[in-house]
Design a protein around this motif. Structure first.
Motif, PDB file in Angstrom:
ATOM      1  N   ASN A 281       1.137 -13.509  -4.130  1.00 24.81           N
ATOM      2  CA  ASN A 281       1.647 -12.145  -4.177  1.00 24.81           C
ATOM      3  C   ASN A 281       0.667 -11.159  -3.548  1.00 24.81           C
ATOM      4  O   ASN A 281      -0.530 -11.402  -3.515  1.00 24.81           O
ATOM      5  CB  ASN A 281       1.915 -11.742  -5.621  1.00 24.81           C
TER       6      ASN A 281
ATOM      7  N   TRP B 256      -0.811  -7.208  -3.835  1.00 30.55           N
ATOM      8  CA  TRP B 256      -0.990  -6.297  -4.979  1.00 30.55           C
ATOM      9  C   TRP B 256      -1.875  -5.127  -4.567  1.00 30.55           C
ATOM     10  O   TRP B 256      -2.826  -5.294  -3.810  1.00 30.55           O
ATOM     11  CB  TRP B 256      -1.639  -7.077  -6.130  1.00 30.55           C
ATOM     12  N   ALA B 257      -1.551  -3.925  -5.058  1.00 26.84           N
ATOM     13  CA  ALA B 257      -2.375  -2.744  -4.765  1.00 26.84           C
ATOM     14  C   ALA B 257      -2.350  -1.790  -5.939  1.00 26.84           C
ATOM     15  O   ALA B 257      -1.410  -1.782  -6.735  1.00 26.84           O
ATOM     16  CB  ALA B 257      -1.847  -2.043  -3.516  1.00 26.84           C
ATOM     17  N   LEU B 258      -3.399  -0.959  -6.040  1.00 27.93           N
ATOM     18  CA  LEU B 258      -3.499   0.012  -7.136  1.00 27.93           C
ATOM     19  C   LEU B 258      -4.132   1.314  -6.662  1.00 27.93           C
ATOM     20  O   LEU B 258      -5.153   1.309  -5.960  1.00 27.93           O
ATOM     21  CB  LEU B 258      -4.336  -0.573  -8.284  1.00 27.93           C
TER      22      LEU B 258
ATOM     23  N   GLY C 259      -3.189  -0.089   6.144  1.00 27.68           N
ATOM     24  CA  GLY C 259      -3.058  -1.351   5.413  1.00 27.68           C
ATOM     25  C   GLY C 259      -4.293  -2.230   5.563  1.00 27.68           C
ATOM     26  O   GLY C 259      -5.109  -2.033   6.473  1.00 27.68           O
ATOM     27  N   THR C 260      -4.427  -3.211   4.669  1.00 26.01           N
ATOM     28  CA  THR C 260      -5.541  -4.149   4.790  1.00 26.01           C
ATOM     29  C   THR C 260      -5.042  -5.423   5.489  1.00 26.01           C
ATOM     30  O   THR C 260      -3.852  -5.587   5.710  1.00 26.01           O
ATOM     31  CB  THR C 260      -6.156  -4.475   3.414  1.00 26.01           C
TER      32      THR C 260
ATOM     33  N   MET D 298      -4.403  -8.867   4.937  1.00 27.73           N
ATOM     34  CA  MET D 298      -4.196  -9.822   3.841  1.00 27.73           C
ATOM     35  C   MET D 298      -4.529 -11.264   4.234  1.00 27.73           C
ATOM     36  O   MET D 298      -4.986 -12.046   3.406  1.00 27.73           O
ATOM     37  CB  MET D 298      -2.729  -9.784   3.384  1.00 27.73           C
TER      38      MET D 298
ATOM     39  N   LEU E 186      -9.460   0.349  -0.121  1.00 29.86           N
ATOM     40  CA  LEU E 186      -8.976   0.720   1.209  1.00 29.86           C
ATOM     41  C   LEU E 186      -9.134   2.229   1.374  1.00 29.86           C
ATOM     42  O   LEU E 186      -8.652   3.005   0.538  1.00 29.86           O
ATOM     43  CB  LEU E 186      -7.506   0.318   1.371  1.00 29.86           C
ATOM     44  N   SER E 187      -9.807   2.619   2.434  1.00 29.06           N
ATOM     45  CA  SER E 187     -10.101   4.046   2.608  1.00 29.06           C
ATOM     46  C   SER E 187      -8.813   4.836   2.838  1.00 29.06           C
ATOM     47  O   SER E 187      -7.797   4.296   3.289  1.00 29.06           O
ATOM     48  CB  SER E 187     -11.053   4.242   3.781  1.00 29.06           C
TER      49      SER E 187
ATOM     50  N   GLU F   6       0.831  -1.215   0.000  1.00 30.72           N
ATOM     51  CA  GLU F   6       0.000   0.000   0.000  1.00 30.72           C
ATOM     52  C   GLU F   6       0.863   1.262   0.000  1.00 30.72           C
ATOM     53  O   GLU F   6       0.504   2.280  -0.612  1.00 30.72           O
ATOM     54  CB  GLU F   6      -0.914   0.032   1.244  1.00 30.72           C
TER      55      GLU F   6
ATOM     56  N   LYS G 138      -6.776   7.270  -1.144  1.00 30.14           N
ATOM     57  CA  LYS G 138      -7.573   6.051  -1.208  1.00 30.14           C
ATOM     58  C   LYS G 138      -6.891   5.038  -2.125  1.00 30.14           C
ATOM     59  O   LYS G 138      -6.361   5.408  -3.173  1.00 30.14           O
ATOM     60  CB  LYS G 138      -8.966   6.368  -1.758  1.00 30.14           C
ATOM     61  N   ILE G 139      -6.923   3.777  -1.709  1.00 31.54           N
ATOM     62  CA  ILE G 139      -6.392   2.720  -2.571  1.00 31.54           C
ATOM     63  C   ILE G 139      -7.578   2.011  -3.223  1.00 31.54           C
ATOM     64  O   ILE G 139      -8.436   1.460  -2.533  1.00 31.54           O
ATOM     65  CB  ILE G 139      -5.486   1.756  -1.771  1.00 31.54           C
ATOM     66  N   ALA G 140      -7.623   2.056  -4.563  1.00 32.95           N
ATOM     67  CA  ALA G 140      -8.777   1.521  -5.297  1.00 32.95           C
ATOM     68  C   ALA G 140      -8.902   0.008  -5.116  1.00 32.95           C
ATOM     69  O   ALA G 140     -10.006  -0.524  -4.984  1.00 32.95           O
ATOM     70  CB  ALA G 140      -8.665   1.875  -6.772  1.00 32.95           C
ATOM     71  N   LYS G 141      -7.760  -0.682  -5.118  1.00 32.32           N
ATOM     72  CA  LYS G 141      -7.753  -2.146  -4.980  1.00 32.32           C
ATOM     73  C   LYS G 141      -6.487  -2.572  -4.259  1.00 32.32           C
ATOM     74  O   LYS G 141      -5.394  -2.195  -4.665  1.00 32.32           O
ATOM     75  CB  LYS G 141      -7.749  -2.830  -6.364  1.00 32.32           C
ATOM     76  N   VAL G 142      -6.641  -3.391  -3.220  1.00 31.20           N
ATOM     77  CA  VAL G 142      -5.472  -3.984  -2.569  1.00 31.20           C
ATOM     78  C   VAL G 142      -5.840  -5.378  -2.071  1.00 31.20           C
ATOM     79  O   VAL G 142      -6.954  -5.600  -1.576  1.00 31.20           O
ATOM     80  CB  VAL G 142      -4.927  -3.111  -1.409  1.00 31.20           C
ATOM     81  N   GLY G 143      -4.907  -6.318  -2.238  1.00 27.67           N
ATOM     82  CA  GLY G 143      -5.194  -7.683  -1.804  1.00 27.67           C
ATOM     83  C   GLY G 143      -4.115  -8.649  -2.242  1.00 27.67           C
ATOM     84  O   GLY G 143      -2.951  -8.289  -2.310  1.00 27.67           O
ATOM     85  N   ILE G 144      -4.543  -9.893  -2.538  1.00 25.69           N
ATOM     86  CA  ILE G 144      -3.564 -10.917  -2.907  1.00 25.69           C
ATOM     87  C   ILE G 144      -3.881 -11.508  -4.272  1.00 25.69           C
ATOM     88  O   ILE G 144      -5.030 -11.558  -4.692  1.00 25.69           O
ATOM     89  CB  ILE G 144      -3.474 -12.038  -1.840  1.00 25.69           C
ATOM     90  N   LYS G 145      -2.832 -11.948  -4.959  1.00 28.30           N
ATOM     91  CA  LYS G 145      -2.955 -12.452  -6.330  1.00 28.30           C
ATOM     92  C   LYS G 145      -2.434 -13.872  -6.432  1.00 28.30           C
ATOM     93  O   LYS G 145      -1.490 -14.242  -5.740  1.00 28.30           O
ATOM     94  CB  LYS G 145      -2.079 -11.605  -7.267  1.00 28.30           C
TER      95      LYS G 145
ATOM     96  N   PHE H 206      -9.315  -8.617  -3.850  1.00 28.08           N
ATOM     97  CA  PHE H 206      -8.948  -7.236  -3.533  1.00 28.08           C
ATOM     98  C   PHE H 206     -10.102  -6.541  -2.826  1.00 28.08           C
ATOM     99  O   PHE H 206     -11.260  -6.900  -3.009  1.00 28.08           O
ATOM    100  CB  PHE H 206      -8.625  -6.444  -4.808  1.00 28.08           C
TER     101      PHE H 206
END
Lengths: 262, 262, 262, 262
Positions: free
Chosen positions: A251, A253-255, D58-59, D61, D52-53, A218, D14-21, D49
């Protein structure tokens, strides 16, 4: 000899994109501020498409490699956009698309010993040109490998902290900043840059720098987003990061999107 | 209807291997000591080949998927070897070859919290059966993801040490040890095992364990080789390791062969 | 600063191969009979390994990219073999290994209209050099895309015959014939060559040529083996072919080895 | 123990998308009209994903693989959407995303001999769920391999016509038609379906059927678009096709979007 592609088509369905994919070609790609004579060569994979009107049966696929053969091997963003306009002319199309992927090389010094090596990043470019309103949309996608070190792992452990290779991917719409600027931004956002050659003094530097600069996935995208926004002003962009986690077989991943920064 | 494949061939050239590649099929693969009813399903890619005598024009490709359809989905090494012998019968060949690649799943607990998750490793099997002397050579190739932490980085740095995900690949000829034993060996050779799910107590454990157990890529393969030799006695094996270096954009790699341990 | 790699190792296990994998670098690779100034640039992936004696803890990984940086970008087989010997010197090793993979480009004319385009094939080279007996083993692996048309499909059908893209892969040990000769051999063995650009007169030619020259995957390798044997005399080689079958979702594959031709 | 992820973040991004792949997991995926007990198992790759505000560092995971472990292995589209809503609950997020890719197997008979085999297609699913307005957007992407035969090649040649394997990819937003219906549509749009097993009578049938049904890559997508529009009414979709041209070393590709059919 019969020209089947030129026959009228009675199904009346417009084809949004038609063309050829994955044509390999040698190129010399130069950055915004770079002279083509100093760039390193690379192998690019090209795709070319045009819009096909609802009344035509087929496009003329053989014209794409001929246009590439004519324009190659020296490219930069402006020359790729010219090639996209040339496709619209030669294929009598309203909209044309070019995509290309290649490795971009540059010389990089080790941080302390200054030992020289060749670094490589991945570039992906997408161009869409409309011949009627003369508008061109260009996406420059740059994937930069860096090092990340986990802040949580550092905070909770008595010694050490897990680290891993990460990819930061910056996507710029109609880019105003150079590839080299994007590399600097990505490396400034990471726990440390990575290098083609490291002597022991350099490895010590990278290890301690990373331990002093812990970053979640992040953090990588937030730090990069702040810098890209500053440099590229009001242009649209996204920045994503992928950590090849050294404690998992998957993995992180964040965007971040510039849409959320307005 | 003409059977072109059955025509004689006048070029008099034996074909060492001919068949089909990359057939996808669902399987349930069970370890040496495992009951098939408790294994997780997976998707395997299969290849099948036979030797073709110098006098025959072609082999009968359609028989391979029929044999697979008959033998699937429950497999272990013994059943795969049976299928190889069946191919020699049905295709009237002297030598047959089977290759298959799939993901092998198993339940794995986090080291401290004991949280349960599903771990995955890569399996690659190669079988060659000779119907004349009834000899079968089976290669079991197991790729296990682990964590490595650099001894040099730790020794020269005031704090921290770079770490990364690594793959340890164990190749066993006519294997006498189980897949699960190979996983234990690989994890014992590494700086730490990696896990599908880690709570914070587990992440602290893995971080400190890795910092206390630094391993070069050379150490990974030597440590594993000692243990495999002990367990598998006089059987032939190799063990290789690949570190996805977190300080470079390239990987470190090493291999030990049982040929050098005699 | 401590040099951990130079420490003695007490496990007494020789490492057959240790080094770095997947280093990207721009190259100009010239064929046996070719002047380096006329070749097209490409992007190569390099791997470098050395044997490590049982008494040494680690090798000096950072020397590999420095050697590459010194030798690049102009290469041919002889220069790669020189680089392998240089590795043995600089890393004080008995045996060194180089592997490299890249796309090789050459100009190719359409068969009737003679329209010019750039064709690409895949090259893979493996070199092993022993500094004690001064022996070098070089493998040149060339993958050439061609067209195959099925003899069985043609024989049993009232019209038409299924065709597909195929890859012919020629592996030469200590090669005595040029890359361009291998391309000619592969194309002469196939139902037809394939081309970067085809006008309609060319497409008619290729279609009819393929229909007049049906080839099983078995025929591709036998035809190529006869020609390679003739040209390369007593050298060791294999030739394999893979058909991306247009009637199945799997591929047909065959291999002939020079061992079976003696 | 410190929970670094729960710290406030002062950068306000703001994080539009965060997570694991790329988490691998065995699944049994059933079609819209299908009972889960009759489906074949597969290996899926999952990505998860959340949004995330701007105020959270962090989220969490580790919650993603736990949720997957709880919901697996029996899935269909409805169950995947439930899992997406559960992610929003467990991770206290506004928006969640699930992506999964796997091979879908089904029994398929040869067209004349009715010989049975297992066919495989590729499925890719993307789900986005908003917990505030309770809206879910689901994309079902289905890649079906077929055979195409070139109308131009047939028209200009005295005999034969080049053919190749092609992929038709149908993307449905909030799909109302089944996977099996999509397979039928793709096969009806092609020169011929392809099969896991073909006896000679079947190969004759497929060869002649394809020769009687020539299709450009443009025809593949237009024919499929007409049928999908008919079946799926006002739903959004795209259909693309890729021909692995047997006369070139590059592919032909085309796409129709429902946006152009209104």
């Amino acid at each position: 000899m019969q020209d089947t592609q030129d026959f009228p088509d009675h199904r009346k369905i417009k084809i949004a994109k038609v063309g050829i994919k994955d044509v390999s070609h040698p190129i010399f790609f130069s950055d915004i501020d770079e002279n083509e004579t100093v760039t390193f060569p690379s192998t690019a994979s090209f795709s070319f498409f045009v819009e096909l009107s609802a009344t035509k049966k087929g496009t003329h696929m053989s014209r794409f490699p001929l246009i590439l053969y004519e324009f190659a091997p020296y490219f930069n963003l402006i020359k790729l956009e010219e090639m996209a306009r040339n496709i619209n002319q030669k294929l009598e199309s309203r909209i044309s698309f070019i995509e290309t992927k290649f490795t971009y090389f540059y010389e990089k010094l080790a941080p302390v010993s200054k030992t020289k090596g060749l670094a490589d990043i991945k570039i992906h470019i997408k161009i869409k040109t409309n011949s009627q309103n003369n508008l061109t949309e260009t996406q420059l996608i740059i994937q930069i490998p860096v090092k990340s070190l986990c802040p949580c792992s550092k905070a909770i452990s008595e010694y050490g902290a897990h680290s891993q290779r990460s990819h930061i991917t910056i996507t710029l719409w109609n880019p105003k900043i150079s590839i080299k600027e994007c590399i600097r931004i990505a490396e400034n956002s990471a726990s440390s840059a990575i290098y083609p050659v490291l002597k022991r003094v350099d490895e010590k530097f990278v290890t301690e720098k990373a331990y002093n600069t812990p970053r979640f996935v992040e953090d990588l995208v937030r730090e990069a987003a702040i810098q890209i926004k500053e440099k590229s002003n009001s242009s649209r962009f996204t920045v994503s990061a992928e950590n090849f986690e050294s404690i998992h077989n998957h993995n992180a991943w964040a965007l971040v999107s510039s849409d959320d920064l307005m």
